[in-house]
Scaffold this motif. Structure first.
Motif, PDB file in Angstrom:
ATOM      1  N   LEU A  19       8.717 -66.883   2.874  1.00  0.00           N
ATOM      2  CA  LEU A  19       7.736 -66.400   1.883  1.00  0.00           C
ATOM      3  C   LEU A  19       6.363 -66.240   2.514  1.00  0.00           C
ATOM      4  O   LEU A  19       5.686 -65.228   2.327  1.00  0.00           O
ATOM      5  CB  LEU A  19       7.655 -67.385   0.722  1.00  0.00           C
ATOM      6  CG  LEU A  19       8.498 -67.138  -0.529  1.00  0.00           C
ATOM      7  CD1 LEU A  19       8.297 -68.265  -1.520  1.00  0.00           C
ATOM      8  CD2 LEU A  19       8.171 -65.787  -1.164  1.00  0.00           C
ATOM      9  N   LEU A  20       5.934 -67.246   3.256  1.00  0.00           N
ATOM     10  CA  LEU A  20       4.602 -67.224   3.847  1.00  0.00           C
ATOM     11  C   LEU A  20       4.486 -66.193   4.966  1.00  0.00           C
ATOM     12  O   LEU A  20       3.375 -65.802   5.337  1.00  0.00           O
ATOM     13  CB  LEU A  20       4.242 -68.617   4.375  1.00  0.00           C
ATOM     14  CG  LEU A  20       4.085 -69.696   3.303  1.00  0.00           C
ATOM     15  CD1 LEU A  20       3.934 -71.071   3.946  1.00  0.00           C
ATOM     16  CD2 LEU A  20       2.885 -69.397   2.406  1.00  0.00           C
ATOM     17  N   ARG A  21       5.615 -65.779   5.503  1.00  0.00           N
ATOM     18  CA  ARG A  21       5.616 -64.760   6.551  1.00  0.00           C
ATOM     19  C   ARG A  21       5.223 -63.396   6.000  1.00  0.00           C
ATOM     20  O   ARG A  21       4.724 -62.538   6.743  1.00  0.00           O
ATOM     21  CB  ARG A  21       7.010 -64.679   7.189  1.00  0.00           C
ATOM     22  CG  ARG A  21       7.172 -63.633   8.287  1.00  0.00           C
ATOM     23  CD  ARG A  21       6.302 -63.964   9.478  1.00  0.00           C
ATOM     24  NE  ARG A  21       6.593 -63.108  10.613  1.00  0.00           N
ATOM     25  CZ  ARG A  21       5.907 -63.101  11.749  1.00  0.00           C
ATOM     26  NH1 ARG A  21       4.883 -63.916  11.886  1.00  0.00           N
ATOM     27  NH2 ARG A  21       6.241 -62.290  12.740  1.00  0.00           N
ATOM     28  N   LEU A  22       5.415 -63.191   4.687  1.00  0.00           N
ATOM     29  CA  LEU A  22       5.076 -61.910   4.077  1.00  0.00           C
ATOM     30  C   LEU A  22       3.563 -61.713   4.126  1.00  0.00           C
ATOM     31  O   LEU A  22       2.806 -62.522   3.584  1.00  0.00           O
ATOM     32  CB  LEU A  22       5.564 -61.863   2.629  1.00  0.00           C
ATOM     33  CG  LEU A  22       7.084 -61.894   2.430  1.00  0.00           C
ATOM     34  CD1 LEU A  22       7.416 -62.045   0.953  1.00  0.00           C
ATOM     35  CD2 LEU A  22       7.726 -60.637   3.003  1.00  0.00           C
ATOM     36  N   GLU A  23       3.117 -60.667   4.787  1.00  0.00           N
ATOM     37  CA  GLU A  23       1.697 -60.398   4.916  1.00  0.00           C
ATOM     38  C   GLU A  23       1.052 -60.280   3.537  1.00  0.00           C
ATOM     39  O   GLU A  23       1.588 -59.610   2.651  1.00  0.00           O
ATOM     40  CB  GLU A  23       1.487 -59.105   5.700  1.00  0.00           C
ATOM     41  CG  GLU A  23       0.029 -58.800   6.011  1.00  0.00           C
ATOM     42  CD  GLU A  23      -0.123 -57.514   6.807  1.00  0.00           C
ATOM     43  OE1 GLU A  23      -1.278 -57.064   6.951  1.00  0.00           O
ATOM     44  OE2 GLU A  23       0.903 -56.960   7.250  1.00  0.00           O
ATOM     45  N   GLY A  24      -0.085 -60.956   3.357  1.00  0.00           N
ATOM     46  CA  GLY A  24      -0.787 -60.897   2.085  1.00  0.00           C
ATOM     47  C   GLY A  24      -0.352 -61.960   1.096  1.00  0.00           C
ATOM     48  O   GLY A  24      -0.900 -62.029  -0.017  1.00  0.00           O
ATOM     49  N   MET A  25       0.604 -62.797   1.464  1.00  0.00           N
ATOM     50  CA  MET A  25       1.077 -63.829   0.538  1.00  0.00           C
ATOM     51  C   MET A  25       0.017 -64.931   0.393  1.00  0.00           C
ATOM     52  O   MET A  25      -0.654 -65.042  -0.607  1.00  0.00           O
ATOM     53  CB  MET A  25       2.407 -64.405   1.025  1.00  0.00           C
ATOM     54  CG  MET A  25       2.960 -65.529   0.156  1.00  0.00           C
ATOM     55  SD  MET A  25       3.307 -65.041  -1.541  1.00  0.00           S
ATOM     56  CE  MET A  25       4.664 -63.904  -1.300  1.00  0.00           C
ATOM     57  N   GLY A  26      -0.176 -65.764   1.392  1.00  0.00           N
ATOM     58  CA  GLY A  26      -1.183 -66.815   1.335  1.00  0.00           C
ATOM     59  C   GLY A  26      -0.835 -67.919   0.356  1.00  0.00           C
ATOM     60  O   GLY A  26       0.046 -67.761  -0.494  1.00  0.00           O
ATOM     61  N   PRO A  27      -1.526 -69.068   0.452  1.00  0.00           N
ATOM     62  CA  PRO A  27      -1.219 -70.205  -0.422  1.00  0.00           C
ATOM     63  C   PRO A  27      -1.417 -69.906  -1.906  1.00  0.00           C
ATOM     64  O   PRO A  27      -0.674 -70.416  -2.751  1.00  0.00           O
ATOM     65  CB  PRO A  27      -2.205 -71.287   0.046  1.00  0.00           C
ATOM     66  CG  PRO A  27      -2.571 -70.900   1.438  1.00  0.00           C
ATOM     67  CD  PRO A  27      -2.536 -69.401   1.458  1.00  0.00           C
ATOM     68  N   GLY A  28      -2.418 -69.087  -2.250  1.00  0.00           N
ATOM     69  CA  GLY A  28      -2.674 -68.795  -3.656  1.00  0.00           C
ATOM     70  C   GLY A  28      -1.488 -68.131  -4.333  1.00  0.00           C
ATOM     71  O   GLY A  28      -0.995 -68.605  -5.373  1.00  0.00           O
ATOM     72  N   ARG A  29      -1.017 -67.035  -3.775  1.00  0.00           N
ATOM     73  CA  ARG A  29       0.127 -66.325  -4.361  1.00  0.00           C
ATOM     74  C   ARG A  29       1.399 -67.154  -4.241  1.00  0.00           C
ATOM     75  O   ARG A  29       2.257 -67.117  -5.129  1.00  0.00           O
ATOM     76  CB  ARG A  29       0.296 -64.964  -3.689  1.00  0.00           C
ATOM     77  CG  ARG A  29      -0.734 -63.946  -4.149  1.00  0.00           C
ATOM     78  CD  ARG A  29      -0.661 -62.643  -3.392  1.00  0.00           C
ATOM     79  NE  ARG A  29      -1.505 -61.633  -4.009  1.00  0.00           N
ATOM     80  CZ  ARG A  29      -1.893 -60.512  -3.417  1.00  0.00           C
ATOM     81  NH1 ARG A  29      -1.507 -60.264  -2.161  1.00  0.00           N
ATOM     82  NH2 ARG A  29      -2.653 -59.642  -4.052  1.00  0.00           N
ATOM     83  N   TYR A  30       1.515 -67.902  -3.153  1.00  0.00           N
ATOM     84  CA  TYR A  30       2.691 -68.751  -2.982  1.00  0.00           C
ATOM     85  C   TYR A  30       2.807 -69.731  -4.149  1.00  0.00           C
ATOM     86  O   TYR A  30       3.871 -69.856  -4.766  1.00  0.00           O
ATOM     87  CB  TYR A  30       2.605 -69.514  -1.654  1.00  0.00           C
ATOM     88  CG  TYR A  30       3.686 -70.566  -1.486  1.00  0.00           C
ATOM     89  CD1 TYR A  30       4.912 -70.226  -0.932  1.00  0.00           C
ATOM     90  CD2 TYR A  30       3.475 -71.875  -1.914  1.00  0.00           C
ATOM     91  CE1 TYR A  30       5.918 -71.171  -0.795  1.00  0.00           C
ATOM     92  CE2 TYR A  30       4.469 -72.836  -1.770  1.00  0.00           C
ATOM     93  CZ  TYR A  30       5.681 -72.479  -1.216  1.00  0.00           C
ATOM     94  OH  TYR A  30       6.689 -73.422  -1.097  1.00  0.00           O
ATOM     95  N   TRP A  31       1.707 -70.410  -4.478  1.00  0.00           N
ATOM     96  CA  TRP A  31       1.768 -71.407  -5.544  1.00  0.00           C
ATOM     97  C   TRP A  31       1.946 -70.787  -6.915  1.00  0.00           C
ATOM     98  O   TRP A  31       2.565 -71.383  -7.804  1.00  0.00           O
ATOM     99  CB  TRP A  31       0.532 -72.311  -5.500  1.00  0.00           C
ATOM    100  CG  TRP A  31       0.606 -73.293  -4.383  1.00  0.00           C
ATOM    101  CD1 TRP A  31      -0.184 -73.366  -3.282  1.00  0.00           C
ATOM    102  CD2 TRP A  31       1.571 -74.348  -4.243  1.00  0.00           C
ATOM    103  NE1 TRP A  31       0.214 -74.379  -2.457  1.00  0.00           N
ATOM    104  CE2 TRP A  31       1.283 -75.013  -3.025  1.00  0.00           C
ATOM    105  CE3 TRP A  31       2.632 -74.793  -5.019  1.00  0.00           C
ATOM    106  CZ2 TRP A  31       2.027 -76.090  -2.569  1.00  0.00           C
ATOM    107  CZ3 TRP A  31       3.384 -75.877  -4.557  1.00  0.00           C
ATOM    108  CH2 TRP A  31       3.072 -76.513  -3.356  1.00  0.00           C
TER     109      TRP A  31
END
Length: 377
Positions: A10-22
């Motif tokens: 998931l975090l490998r997806l460019e533009g994801m970041g902790p905010g969108r991850y959570w």
């Protein structure tokens, strides 16, 4: 696919970041379900490469490029002796887990158990004054002697001085990076990072191996520094600086913030003064910090300080004339009655002894020199 592999993918997806991850975890409940069910409303907000990577995963699952990268990343870490620690694992630092949107994964090179020690972050300017470097080194040494681990960012200036102060006292220190933990930055501090690990500390980050030192990474790094720590000590900082960001993040995280005051004429003191106005505790000694934290640990050791040699009467008058603020040569000549030539000779002697530092347009006392003022009272 296990949770760690799904998280890395998931975090490998460019533009994801902790905010969108959570946001995804709050909605789907687990990284694997989030990865398998990425909503179109989020997908269209990601760069084209990320969209292509996810569609490939949706078609081929664990045979996809995304899954293969996540598995390879884990193997590379294993081969390099780097521990991957996911949020939710028992060893994940408790204080860091409490902040808003903590790092989903930590990369750790060194002693994982060091992350569970009570920590004080020491941060400040990269281009610190000699006095600022002395303060960072001395405070870190004394706080480490009191049982705190010293956390900082391995940068030049105050960060490096704090790490070295902790090491000098035989304490533990942790370096949090805005790069991959295999890509030390700045390179000038690579040997310092190795000493940190060899002395029972750790080098920590949340970015994949090989990540470069991009500007956007450092505010993320700073929230980890403050999030790991019980409190943050701001040594020197301009009004617009990464160190001030770290201190503000600490306040937002309900951490204690401490600041060392400086001259009203110094740009590097203005960030500290601003934080004091905003609620940071003004500190003059490391004991102030230990006492504010409720006497959690022992009183700082002071045996590290070397006894100051006695000054000659003329040198003492010059130290008293310097006082607490930068002074020009003309002001010193007027206040001491000495000639410019005699003053230059004495200032050089005091500078070599570590009592004075030269600034543009004048001179000021270092912390070592300022300590001489108390003997004149």
């Amino acid at each position: 696919m296990d949770a760690l592999t799904a998280t890395l993918a998931l975090l490998r997806l460019e533009g994801m970041g902790p905010g969108r991850y959570w946001q995804l975890i709050e909605h789907f409940g687990s990284p694997l379900r989030a990865l398998q069910s990425l909503p179109d409303t989020l997908l269209i907000k990601l760069p084209e490469r990320a969209q292509s990577q996810w569609r490939d995963f949706a078609r081929r699952g664990e045979q996809s490029e995304l899954a293969a990268w996540a598995q390879a990343e884990q193997q590379h870490c294993k081969d390099a002796g780097i521990r991957l620690l996911a949020y939710g694992e028992d060893e994940y630092p408790r204080l860091l887990a409490e902040i808003s949107r903590p790092p989903p994964v930590l990369y750790i090179r060194g002693a994982v158990e060091a992350l569970h020690l009570p920590q004080i972050a020491v941060v400040g300017a990269r281009r610190a004054s000699a006095g600022g470097l002395d303060n960072a080194h001395a405070f870190a040494a004394e706080l480490a002697g009191a049982g705190f681990a010293i956390t900082s960012g391995l940068a030049l200036g105050v960060d490096a001085a704090a790490h070295r102060g902790a090491l000098k006292s035989g304490g533990i220190t942790l370096a949090v990076l805005g790069t991959g933990v295999d890509r030390l930055y700045p390179r000038r501090n690579a040997a310092l990072a190795e000493e940190i690990v060899a002395s029972g500390g750790a080098v920590i980050g949340e970015l994949p191996l090989g990540s470069a030192p991009e500007a956007a990474n450092f505010p993320r790094r700073n929230r980890i520094i403050s999030g790991l720590s019980m409190g943050v000590l701001l040594v020197e900082a301009a009004l617009r600086s990464g160190s001030l960001i770290t201190a503000r993040q600490a306040l937002e995280q309900n951490r204690e913030v401490f600041a060392i005051p400086g001259s009203i004429h110094s740009p590097l003191a203005r960030g500290c003064h601003r934080m004091i106005r905003d609620g940071a505790a003004l500190v003059e000694t490391s004991t102030d910090i230990v006492q504010q934290l409720g006497g959690l640990l022992a009183e700082p050791k002071t045996a590290l300080s070397e006894p100051a040699p006695q000054l000659e009467p003329r040198q003492r008058r010059l130290v008293e004339a310097l006082g607490g603020d930068p002074r020009s040569m003309e002001q010193l000549a007027r206040d001491t009655g000495e000639s410019v030539g005699e003053l230059m000779a004495m200032l050089l002697q005091l500078e070599l002894a570590g009592y004075v530092e030269q600034l543009p347009g004048g001179y000021q006392l270092t912390p070592r020199g300022a300590a001489q003022l108390q003997f004149a009272e």
